[in-house]
Design an enzyme around this catalytic site. Structure first.
Site, mmCIF file in Angstrom:
data_model
loop_
_atom_site.group_PDB
_atom_site.id
_atom_site.type_symbol
_atom_site.label_atom_id
_atom_site.label_comp_id
_atom_site.label_asym_id
_atom_site.label_seq_id
_atom_site.Cartn_x
_atom_site.Cartn_y
_atom_site.Cartn_z
ATOM 1 N N CYS A 332 -34.456 -6.669 23.683
ATOM 2 C CA CYS A 332 -33.048 -6.321 23.465
ATOM 3 C C CYS A 332 -32.469 -5.676 24.737
ATOM 4 O O CYS A 332 -31.359 -6.005 25.169
ATOM 5 C CB CYS A 332 -32.938 -5.363 22.284
ATOM 6 S SG CYS A 332 -31.278 -4.798 21.975
ATOM 7 N N GLY A 333 -33.261 -4.783 25.336
ATOM 8 C CA GLY A 333 -32.813 -4.157 26.584
ATOM 9 C C GLY A 333 -32.641 -5.202 27.675
ATOM 10 O O GLY A 333 -31.646 -5.218 28.388
ATOM 11 N N TRP A 335 -32.062 -8.316 27.290
ATOM 12 C CA TRP A 335 -30.928 -9.201 26.962
ATOM 13 C C TRP A 335 -29.627 -8.627 27.532
ATOM 14 O O TRP A 335 -28.745 -9.364 27.969
ATOM 15 C CB TRP A 335 -30.811 -9.341 25.441
ATOM 16 C CG TRP A 335 -29.692 -10.234 24.998
ATOM 17 C CD1 TRP A 335 -29.738 -11.591 24.835
ATOM 18 C CD2 TRP A 335 -28.358 -9.855 24.658
ATOM 19 N NE1 TRP A 335 -28.528 -12.065 24.424
ATOM 20 C CE2 TRP A 335 -27.649 -11.021 24.299
ATOM 21 C CE3 TRP A 335 -27.671 -8.637 24.620
ATOM 22 C CZ2 TRP A 335 -26.310 -11.015 23.917
ATOM 23 C CZ3 TRP A 335 -26.339 -8.626 24.243
ATOM 24 C CH2 TRP A 335 -25.672 -9.804 23.894
ATOM 25 N N HIS A 336 -29.537 -7.288 27.528
ATOM 26 C CA HIS A 336 -28.290 -6.656 27.986
ATOM 27 C C HIS A 336 -28.089 -6.771 29.492
ATOM 28 O O HIS A 336 -26.966 -6.664 29.972
ATOM 29 C CB HIS A 336 -28.252 -5.182 27.564
ATOM 30 C CG HIS A 336 -27.857 -5.013 26.128
ATOM 31 N ND1 HIS A 336 -28.756 -5.108 25.101
ATOM 32 C CD2 HIS A 336 -26.650 -4.792 25.556
ATOM 33 C CE1 HIS A 336 -28.124 -4.939 23.952
ATOM 34 N NE2 HIS A 336 -26.852 -4.755 24.198
ATOM 35 N N GLY A 337 -29.148 -6.951 30.239
ATOM 36 C CA GLY A 337 -28.972 -7.086 31.685
ATOM 37 C C GLY A 337 -30.297 -7.251 32.385
ATOM 38 O O GLY A 337 -31.331 -6.751 31.917
#
Lengths: 496, 382
Positions: A332-333, A335-337
């Site tokens: 998830c982390g 995915w954010h950048g």
């Protein structure tokens, strides 16, 4: 193209709505698809090919999965589809990051670095890739049949209101609307209200908050006091919420104008009292995507491989949760950048969720509610430091200063650059708007609709509707002024 | 009844919203409001509609967006209101990349000035050495022609008034590119360098050296700059008789704000006192221009050349390669030289050999606004 741009609001939107509403039902879909492709191409015409490749991958893989009877074969086709989707994401979003880290590692052993050109990130690639994967999994699980209509599937993946920043609508939610949508005056006008409110959240709240944030985050460490650091991160927490939720509101509003009903994506996340609650309120469409397509499958797989009661002295259910949530939030982390700071941000959230699951949650439930809230706000602010920082060292320096280990002493004059009337008003509205304050206020006032006195009832109806009308047009005008202000490009000397 | 009333207002809202987003389209066709094609605040022509070329698609969206943004109806009105809201409500620059709002109403030029001051933009060691070499070559060349050469920088406002900069604005700890160039050229005895920055810092006690709302220095600063230049030239030309402070009185005039106020759209609001000199017994007179051709793209063609003369022909003649900073020093310098020729060559600071051959001055002075020093890299005079 961004929703919060003059070109979108005053050219693209009226043109799209005009052709959409004057087209017959068959042509409506084609209008929508062409508008979506133009919307995407406007950011960079070359990137349109990436979106089209994504559509083709998912269309044909979807048909393949749908045509296969044996589960094993379907699974192989699904894996192929997911790999192809992720390959696009890796190439365009993560390749530079990966090569950079490989070079760092190989540099230790004296190897020559691999040199690649920095790839420009195509807008919305993370969002439309996840939508594509959602479609393939839905077909694989036989929750729906494969979409044979190429235009309908193209609309699902490229639908312009959701294209840049979600919400990530699931295929099974959107599929019925691809063919039949309800168009009504009520829906259209509620769409206008939602869109304009979202625009105002982005332009009139998030942007002024960002003035303060960028000023504070650009201060050299020796000039940054603890008070400023806290103000900076509190403002950033609000900025990111209003920015993102404002964009979602605009997407939902545009969807309604076009007859769609999109899922809600935010539900007052800062009113949470734990991280578990936060992730039920923040970027809901992403949370449920990760839950259904990553967390639950991992948990299911892990549970089948572990003994039922205990493993390594830990209760198996807790261990499954720890493993699943750690992997989910690591990704998830990511995915954010494409940066380690995002990974750490994800890991902090994962860690907090694990702690809450294994005991902290129970402990929190027994304490005074405002203290639960303080706990949550404190840790969420810490995590935002990593999200906002470009590097680890910047994040650690910032945190050090937040906790009073900086060299700059507090003084009111240091705050004078940004604590202005406008900032204070914006901050108060932002804080109240992040709670249920305005929601409750409106609900309370709406109670007058049920007044037994006809005169009061009628008067209220007119005042409420007229007030809403004036409010919507006013904030639209104000937002337009700000958007126009962003286009100013002055030169100190005359430039031909 | 509730439903009927709600429906009525839903129709009204849809109607107003539709009209609102159609205003630019309606104005395009009905032309009920028009604005000039030149933006006064932005100092530029508005963007022209780009030609659509299927072979060259990538630049089209950005070019069309610029065109659309520039021509949207009520743009000037909206820019003004945006400036008002940003400046008064948020103390935030409406053009944060271009103008920084400092303390007590002081404005600073952002852009390159800021980057250079903070050390984020710095010429490389090779570039710095090449600039010094070019200045050396020019000094030698002029000397061969019997001309004395002097060089100076017009410092950025940040250098003279750092105390009014915003708190998040600090000078490069390792020094700026200008510091590095000065340290190199000071070691070269062939290049006579005039230190304007020190003169201005020293003179701050006598009055405001820079306008609050302009990136240029004040008229009073112009006199101290003039004095610094004259003090240096007088060493080589003792016959010169520089003006004294007592030779000058100033008329105070409240005028619209300067370049920076204009850039944020506040020139009519942020008014400021300007001082204009009255010089006792000023012999300098503007004479007919020689008619040297300015670069075709230079916006200020009338300002390209200026010539002044005094009756005393025993005094040396001066040739200045300048920019807009020289406006005030020029008022004083023209009083001392038999002929003063000033060339504003569109910030190129070229050697102007042809013009110098024609003018045959005794002295050549180059003053470069420090952010433009990179222009010197374009030249290699022999």
């Amino acid at each position: 193209m961004l929703f919060s741009s003059l070109l979108f609001l005053y050219l693209f939107l009226p043109t799209t709505l005009f052709f959409y509403y004057f087209a017959n039902d068959k042509l409506k879909s084609i209008t929508l698809l062409l508008a979506s492709l133009l919307f995407y191409a406007w950011g960079n015409p070359s990137f349109l090919s990436i979106l089209i490749i994504s559509i083709l991958i998912n269309y044909f893989t979807g048909l393949l999965i749908g045509s296969l009877e044996k589960k094993k074969q379907r699974k192989s086709a699904l894996v192929l589809g997911i790999i192809l989707n992720l390959a696009l994401l890796v190439v365009f979003k993560y390749s530079y990051f990966l090569i950079d880290n490989i070079n760092l590692l190989s540099g230790v052993f004296g190897a020559a670095p691999i040199i690649i050109k920095k790839v420009i990130l195509p807008l919305g690639i993370s969002f439309f890739t996840f939508k594509g994967i959602s479609y393939l999994i839905t077909v694989y699980r036989r929750e729906t049949t494969a979409q044979r209509n190429f235009i309908d599937l193209s609309i699902y993946i490229s639908l312009f209101p959701q294209l840049i920043a979600g919400p990530i609508s699931r295929y099974r939610d959107l599929e019925p609307q691809l063919r039949n949508r309800l168009h009504s005056l009520e829906k259209f006008s509620s769409g206008i209200k939602r869109f304009v409110l979202g625009l105002a959240k982005k332009i009139l709240i998030a942007t002024p908050l960002s003035y303060v944030v960028s000023q504070i985050f650009s201060l050299p460490n020796e000039h940054l006091s603890a008070a400023q650091a806290w103000i900076g991160i509190i403002f950033y927490a609000l900025q990111i919420y209003y920015d993102f939720s404002g964009y979602t509101d605009m997407a939902i509003g545009l969807g309604r104008m076009l007859g769609f009903d999109f899922v809600e994506n935010f539900n007052f996340p800062y009113s949470s009292r734990s991280f578990r609650e936060f992730w039920r309120r923040w970027h809901i469409s992403l949370t449920t995507w990760f839950r259904d397509y990553l967390f639950l499958p991992i948990a299911y797989k892990t549970s089948r491989k572990l003994p039922k009661e205990k493993y390594l002295g830990l209760r198996t259910d807790k261990l499954i949760y720890i493993v699943s949530i750690s992997i989910t939030f690591l990704l998830c982390g990511f995915w954010h950048g494409a940066a380690w700071t995002f990974v750490v941000w994800g890991m902090i959230h994962g860690l907090m969720l694990v702690l809450e699951h294994i005991g902290l949650g129970k402990l929190l439930k027994n304490i005074y509610k405002p203290l639960q809230h303080v706990y949550f706000i404190f840790f969420i602010l810490i995590s935002w430091v990593f999200f906002r920082s470009d590097t680890f060292s910047q994040a650690f320096d910032y945190l050090t200063i937040m906790f009073g280990f900086g060299t700059q002493q507090f003084s009111w004059s240091l705050l004078s650059d940004y604590i202005t009337t406008g900032t204070i008003i914006t901050f108060i509205i932002a804080i109240l708007g992040s709670t249920r304050f305005f929601d409750n206020l409106i609900r309370g006032i709406n109670g007058l609709r049920n007044s037994p006195t006809t005169f009061i009832k009628i008067s209220f109806l007119h005042i409420e509707n007229f007030g809403t009308l004036v409010f919507i047009i006013s904030i639209l005008a104000l937002s337009t002024i700000y958007m126009a202000g962003e286009t100013v490009n002055p030169f100190i000397y005359f430039k031909f | 009844m509730i439903k009927r009333t709600d429906k009525f207002y839903q129709i009204i809202l849809i109607f107003f919203f539709s009209i609102w987003i159609l205003i630019p389209f309606l104005n395009n066709n009905l032309n009920f409001y028009s604005e000039p094609q030149i933006s006064k605040t932005e100092n530029r022509n508005l963007t022209k509609r780009p030609e659509f070329n299927i072979q060259l698609l990538d630049p089209y969206p950005a070019a069309f967006t610029d065109f659309f943004n520039d021509h949207i109806v009520f743009r000037n009105l909206m820019l003004k209101e945006h400036s008002n809201l940003s400046y008064y409500l948020f103390k935030h620059s409406p053009v944060p990349d271009q103008v920084d709002i400092g303390k007590d109403g002081w404005l600073y030029f952002g852009n390159n000035d800021k980057l250079i001051y903070q050390g984020q933009k710095c010429l490389s060691g090779d570039e710095i050495r090449n600039i010094a070499k070019e200045l050396h070559r020019r000094a030698v060349y002029y000397k061969q022609k019997g001309i004395h050469f002097y060089f100076c920088f017009a410092p950025m406002k940040q250098e003279i008034y750092p105390e009014f900069l915003p708190n998040n604005y600090s000078r490069s700890p390792g020094g700026t590119q200008t510091d590095k160039i000065i340290s190199v050229i000071k070691k070269d005895p062939v290049i006579p360098f005039i230190d304007i920055k020190s003169a201005l810092l020293e003179s701050k006690k006598y009055g405001k050296m820079y306008q609050k709302t302009d990136h240029h220095w004040s008229c009073k600063a112009g006199f101290y700059v003039y004095s610094a230049i004259m003090n240096r030239i007088k060493i080589d030309f003792p016959e010169l008789k520089p003006l004294k402070a007592s030779d000058i009185t100033y008329n105070q005039v409240l005028r619209n704000g300067g370049t920076l106020a204009n850039m944020i759209g506040f020139d009519e609001i942020l008014k400021e006192d300007y001082y204009f000199p009255v010089i006792k017994n000023a012999p300098g007179r503007a004479v007919k221009k020689a008619g040297y051709p300015p670069p075709y793209w230079f916006a200020y063609k009338d300002e390209y050349e200026n010539e002044y003369e005094i009756p005393d022909k025993t005094m040396p003649s001066l040739f200045v390669i300048r920019d807009s900073f020289f406006y005030y020093p020029m008022l004083f310098l023209q009083q001392n030289f038999s002929r003063t020729t000033l060339i504003w060559d569109a910030w190129m600071y070229g050697p102007n050999l042809e013009l110098i051959d024609k003018e045959k001055p005794k002295i050549v002075l180059i003053m470069v606004y420090e952010q433009n020093v990179g222009s010197l890299l374009k030249y290699h005079i022999y």
